[in-house]
Design a protein around this motif. Structure first.
Motif, PDB file in Angstrom:
ATOM      1  N   HIS A  84     -11.846  12.147  79.847  1.00 25.62           N
ATOM      2  CA  HIS A  84     -12.747  11.026  79.581  1.00 25.62           C
ATOM      3  C   HIS A  84     -13.915  11.516  78.733  1.00 25.62           C
ATOM      4  CE1 HIS A  84     -10.733   8.219  82.264  1.00 25.62           C
ATOM      5  NE2 HIS A  84     -10.700   9.167  83.201  1.00 25.62           N
ATOM      6  N   ARG A  85     -14.384  10.664  77.845  1.00 20.63           N
ATOM      7  CA  ARG A  85     -15.516  11.043  76.997  1.00 20.63           C
ATOM      8  C   ARG A  85     -16.816  10.903  77.787  1.00 20.63           C
ATOM      9  NH1 ARG A  85     -19.368  10.142  73.228  1.00 20.63           N
ATOM     10  NH2 ARG A  85     -19.106  11.189  71.218  1.00 20.63           N
ATOM     11  N   VAL A  86     -17.595  11.959  77.815  1.00 24.96           N
ATOM     12  CA  VAL A  86     -18.844  11.976  78.580  1.00 24.96           C
ATOM     13  C   VAL A  86     -19.998  12.367  77.651  1.00 24.96           C
ATOM     14  CG1 VAL A  86     -20.055  12.937  80.569  1.00 24.96           C
ATOM     15  CG2 VAL A  86     -17.561  12.743  80.608  1.00 24.96           C
ATOM     16  N   SER A  87     -21.120  11.661  77.787  1.00 27.85           N
ATOM     17  CA  SER A  87     -22.347  12.030  77.077  1.00 27.85           C
ATOM     18  C   SER A  87     -23.441  12.239  78.113  1.00 27.85           C
ATOM     19  CB  SER A  87     -22.768  10.941  76.092  1.00 27.85           C
ATOM     20  OG  SER A  87     -21.835  10.824  75.034  1.00 27.85           O
ATOM     21  N   VAL A  88     -24.115  13.372  78.034  1.00 18.99           N
ATOM     22  CA  VAL A  88     -25.227  13.674  78.932  1.00 18.99           C
ATOM     23  C   VAL A  88     -26.495  13.709  78.086  1.00 18.99           C
ATOM     24  CG1 VAL A  88     -26.219  15.339  80.534  1.00 18.99           C
ATOM     25  CG2 VAL A  88     -23.742  14.992  80.483  1.00 18.99           C
ATOM     26  N   VAL A  89     -27.429  12.796  78.373  1.00 14.92           N
ATOM     27  CA  VAL A  89     -28.657  12.695  77.571  1.00 14.92           C
ATOM     28  C   VAL A  89     -29.839  13.251  78.355  1.00 14.92           C
ATOM     29  CG1 VAL A  89     -27.820  10.711  76.275  1.00 14.92           C
ATOM     30  CG2 VAL A  89     -29.129  10.333  78.351  1.00 14.92           C
ATOM     31  N   LEU A  90     -30.797  13.782  77.640  1.00 17.22           N
ATOM     32  CA  LEU A  90     -32.006  14.296  78.272  1.00 17.22           C
ATOM     33  C   LEU A  90     -32.793  13.151  78.893  1.00 17.22           C
ATOM     34  CD1 LEU A  90     -33.114  16.812  75.517  1.00 17.22           C
ATOM     35  CD2 LEU A  90     -31.891  17.307  77.633  1.00 17.22           C
ATOM     36  N   ALA A  91     -33.433  13.418  80.023  1.00 14.69           N
ATOM     37  CA  ALA A  91     -34.141  12.374  80.763  1.00 14.69           C
ATOM     38  C   ALA A  91     -35.235  11.706  79.933  1.00 14.69           C
ATOM     39  CB  ALA A  91     -34.731  12.958  82.046  1.00 14.69           C
ATOM     40  N   ASN A  92     -35.979  12.500  79.158  1.00 16.68           N
ATOM     41  CA  ASN A  92     -37.058  11.926  78.367  1.00 16.68           C
ATOM     42  C   ASN A  92     -36.526  11.015  77.259  1.00 16.68           C
ATOM     43  OD1 ASN A  92     -36.132  14.530  77.311  1.00 16.68           O
ATOM     44  ND2 ASN A  92     -37.603  14.184  75.678  1.00 16.68           N
ATOM     45  N   ARG A  93     -35.351  11.344  76.719  1.00 20.10           N
ATOM     46  CA  ARG A  93     -34.740  10.496  75.702  1.00 20.10           C
ATOM     47  C   ARG A  93     -34.298   9.164  76.303  1.00 20.10           C
ATOM     48  NH1 ARG A  93     -29.469  11.943  71.860  1.00 20.10           N
ATOM     49  NH2 ARG A  93     -29.440   9.940  70.744  1.00 20.10           N
ATOM     50  N   ALA A  94     -33.713   9.224  77.501  1.00 19.54           N
ATOM     51  CA  ALA A  94     -33.290   7.997  78.186  1.00 19.54           C
ATOM     52  C   ALA A  94     -34.502   7.124  78.522  1.00 19.54           C
ATOM     53  CB  ALA A  94     -32.523   8.351  79.458  1.00 19.54           C
ATOM     54  N   LYS A  95     -35.572   7.767  78.986  1.00 19.05           N
ATOM     55  CA  LYS A  95     -36.786   7.030  79.332  1.00 19.05           C
ATOM     56  C   LYS A  95     -37.378   6.321  78.117  1.00 19.05           C
ATOM     57  CE  LYS A  95     -41.312   7.670  81.557  1.00 19.05           C
ATOM     58  NZ  LYS A  95     -42.240   8.669  82.152  1.00 19.05           N
ATOM     59  N   SER A  96     -37.392   7.006  76.991  1.00 15.97           N
ATOM     60  CA  SER A  96     -37.924   6.410  75.759  1.00 15.97           C
ATOM     61  C   SER A  96     -37.084   5.217  75.331  1.00 15.97           C
ATOM     62  CB  SER A  96     -37.953   7.456  74.639  1.00 15.97           C
ATOM     63  OG  SER A  96     -38.829   8.502  74.954  1.00 15.97           O
ATOM     64  N   TYR A  97     -35.762   5.334  75.497  1.00 16.74           N
ATOM     65  CA  TYR A  97     -34.885   4.218  75.124  1.00 16.74           C
ATOM     66  C   TYR A  97     -35.133   3.008  76.022  1.00 16.74           C
ATOM     67  CZ  TYR A  97     -30.826   1.388  74.115  1.00 16.74           C
ATOM     68  OH  TYR A  97     -30.019   0.329  73.769  1.00 16.74           O
ATOM     69  N   MET A  98     -35.290   3.252  77.327  1.00 14.53           N
ATOM     70  CA  MET A  98     -35.555   2.147  78.270  1.00 14.53           C
ATOM     71  C   MET A  98     -36.819   1.387  77.857  1.00 14.53           C
ATOM     72  SD  MET A  98     -33.075   2.651  80.489  1.00 14.53           S
ATOM     73  CE  MET A  98     -32.075   3.955  81.215  1.00 14.53           C
ATOM     74  N   LYS A  99     -37.844   2.129  77.471  1.00 13.67           N
ATOM     75  CA  LYS A  99     -39.088   1.491  77.041  1.00 13.67           C
ATOM     76  C   LYS A  99     -38.871   0.673  75.777  1.00 13.67           C
ATOM     77  CE  LYS A  99     -42.540   4.686  78.952  1.00 13.67           C
ATOM     78  NZ  LYS A  99     -43.628   5.646  78.604  1.00 13.67           N
ATOM     79  N   SER A 100     -38.057   1.206  74.865  1.00 16.15           N
ATOM     80  CA  SER A 100     -37.855   0.539  73.578  1.00 16.15           C
ATOM     81  C   SER A 100     -37.135  -0.796  73.715  1.00 16.15           C
ATOM     82  CB  SER A 100     -37.074   1.450  72.630  1.00 16.15           C
ATOM     83  OG  SER A 100     -35.720   1.562  73.035  1.00 16.15           O
ATOM     84  N   ILE A 101     -36.310  -0.947  74.765  1.00 19.19           N
ATOM     85  CA  ILE A 101     -35.595  -2.213  74.956  1.00 19.19           C
ATOM     86  C   ILE A 101     -36.297  -3.120  75.976  1.00 19.19           C
ATOM     87  CG2 ILE A 101     -33.381  -1.238  74.281  1.00 19.19           C
ATOM     88  CD1 ILE A 101     -32.602  -1.082  77.222  1.00 19.19           C
ATOM     89  N   GLY A 102     -37.481  -2.706  76.394  1.00 21.60           N
ATOM     90  CA  GLY A 102     -38.306  -3.560  77.251  1.00 21.60           C
ATOM     91  C   GLY A 102     -37.962  -3.569  78.712  1.00 21.60           C
ATOM     92  N   HIS A 103     -37.307  -2.495  79.210  1.00 24.57           N
ATOM     93  CA  HIS A 103     -36.998  -2.424  80.646  1.00 24.57           C
ATOM     94  C   HIS A 103     -38.257  -2.014  81.407  1.00 24.57           C
ATOM     95  CE1 HIS A 103     -32.330  -2.115  80.939  1.00 24.57           C
ATOM     96  NE2 HIS A 103     -32.725  -3.108  80.191  1.00 24.57           N
ATOM     97  N   LYS A 104     -38.804  -2.930  82.169  1.00 22.14           N
ATOM     98  CA  LYS A 104     -40.018  -2.638  82.928  1.00 22.14           C
ATOM     99  C   LYS A 104     -39.731  -2.308  84.385  1.00 22.14           C
ATOM    100  CE  LYS A 104     -42.916  -5.528  79.965  1.00 22.14           C
ATOM    101  NZ  LYS A 104     -43.845  -6.685  79.894  1.00 22.14           N
ATOM    102  N   THR A 105     -38.616  -2.856  84.893  1.00 23.12           N
ATOM    103  CA  THR A 105     -38.240  -2.603  86.283  1.00 23.12           C
ATOM    104  C   THR A 105     -37.552  -1.251  86.393  1.00 23.12           C
ATOM    105  OG1 THR A 105     -37.914  -4.955  86.668  1.00 23.12           O
ATOM    106  CG2 THR A 105     -36.900  -3.447  88.248  1.00 23.12           C
ATOM    107  N   LYS A 106     -37.942  -0.472  87.400  1.00 19.39           N
ATOM    108  CA  LYS A 106     -37.382   0.863  87.598  1.00 19.39           C
ATOM    109  C   LYS A 106     -36.588   0.890  88.896  1.00 19.39           C
ATOM    110  CE  LYS A 106     -36.912   5.399  87.355  1.00 19.39           C
ATOM    111  NZ  LYS A 106     -35.948   6.019  86.430  1.00 19.39           N
TER     112      LYS A 106
END
Length: 354
Positions: A84-106
């Motif tokens: 299976h294809r797997v991608s592991v992203v750094l936590a800070n990169r994921a956090k920045s993406y969440m902010k960019s799409i307007g996810h406020k709920t954690k």
């Protein structure tokens, strides 16, 4: 138009939440479902079966997860071994993406959904598992770190015992025996780390590039290599700096200008080993490292800020030496190093990485 299935995985120690989406390159992905699974091999089997039932079209499926300590590793290994294809992203990169799409709920569900959206819209690098040798190296370097902490604690306790009003000799004897035992284990662990490196000829060869910096020993080099998976997680120096927690946080608003500091939101094992390394290179080397430390100390009047900048610079240069497969040239880096304008703690090494 590209269409694909993406499963975002928010993983913890005992379980993980999955959000499965049908992703489109030109519009918002369609959420197909979400579910929680146990972080066990049985839970992994259930995940694959559940995803197969949901993915009714003949389209590629990929899994996206954060690099969360080592909790994600068993699942990533399982999926990789089962093609299976797997991608592991750094936590800070994921956090920045969440902010960019307007996810406020954690929460776990929203984090899994955000990771799925990230995989749908972005072309993420496929995860490469650590070699067996690097896994062994990481376990041993972390064990050494823990042993050194215990040794320091015991020696502090011994110092206290020597200066109490009433000397308890049998307590001191017990402490000394414990110190002797831990020192034996530390010596053994150091030798085992060196053995792991020497058994892998390619690893041993590339380690020599890092230890060509005067003040960087084999244990420091081994720790950096193990904690970064041979720098495979990173596409550039900025990602590496952030992963290690050396990215700078500003505290400024209007007329107020607070104290600037590093985030420390990253791999603490890297910062811990580079603390002593920075002291060593400044002590032994008269060029770029010492000049950087002195320049920042003069500007801020804070010695540790200078040493932190040296730590960041060391990490960046080690990354460059590893990728370019060349030993350290003190004269070259002294001429090619500069600080980001207005921020002396962020030092960039202007060397092209092959």
């Amino acid at each position: 138009m590209e269409i694909k299935y993406v499963a975002g995985v928010d993983i913890a120690k005992s379980d993980f939440k999955v959000s499965l989406v049908l992703g489109f390159s030109d519009r918002e992905p369609k959420v197909l479902g979400s579910r929680k699974f146990k972080n066990t091999e049985k839970g992994f089997d259930e995940l694959v079966s559940w995803a197969a039932k949901k993915c009714k079209l003949d389209l590629p499926l990929s899994f996206v997860m954060e690099a969360t300590g080592n909790y994600h590793e068993k699942l990533a290994w399982y999926l990789n071994l089962n093609s299976h294809r797997v991608s592991v992203v750094l936590a800070n990169r994921a956090k920045s993406y969440m902010k960019s799409i307007g996810h406020k709920t954690k929460n776990d569900k929203m984090d899994a959904k955000g990771l799925a959206f990230m995989g749908a819209f972005q072309h993420l690098k496929e995860w490469e598992p650590m070699s067996k040798g690097l896994y062994q190296l990481r376990e041993r370097t972390r064990l050494l770190e823990d042993l050194l902490k215990v040794e320091t604690s015991l020696k502090n306790r011994m110092e206290h015992a020597k200066h109490t009003m009433i000397i308890v000799e049998d307590a001191q004897q017990c402490l000394q025996e414990a110190i002797d035992a831990i020192e034996t284990q530390i010596s053994k662990c150091r030798e085992q780390i060196k053995e792991v490196v020497q058994k892998d000829s390619e690893l041993a060869r590339k380690t020599e590039f890092l230890t060509s910096i005067k003040g960087i020993g084999p244990i420091t080099a081994a720790t950096i290599i193990a904690e970064t998976n041979g720098f495979l997680l990173f596409e550039n120096l900025r990602q590496l700096t952030s992963y290690a927690g050396y990215d700078v946080q500003e505290n400024q608003s209007g007329q107020k200008e607070g104290r600037t500091s590093i985030s420390k939101k990253g791999n603490s094992h890297i910062r811990r080993i580079l603390h002593m390394a920075a002291l060593n290179v400044v002590k032994h080397e008269k060029g770029a490292f010492k000049a950087l430390q002195e320049r920042i100390y003069k500007k801020t009047n804070i010695k540790m800020k200078g040493y932190v900048a040296v730590q960041s610079k060391l990490l960046r240069i080690m990354y460059t030496l590893w990728h370019n497969e060349q030993p350290y040239d003190n004269q070259y880096h002294r001429n090619c190093a500069r600080t980001v304008e207005g921020d002396p703690s962020q030092l960039i090494v202007e060397q092209k990485v092959a």
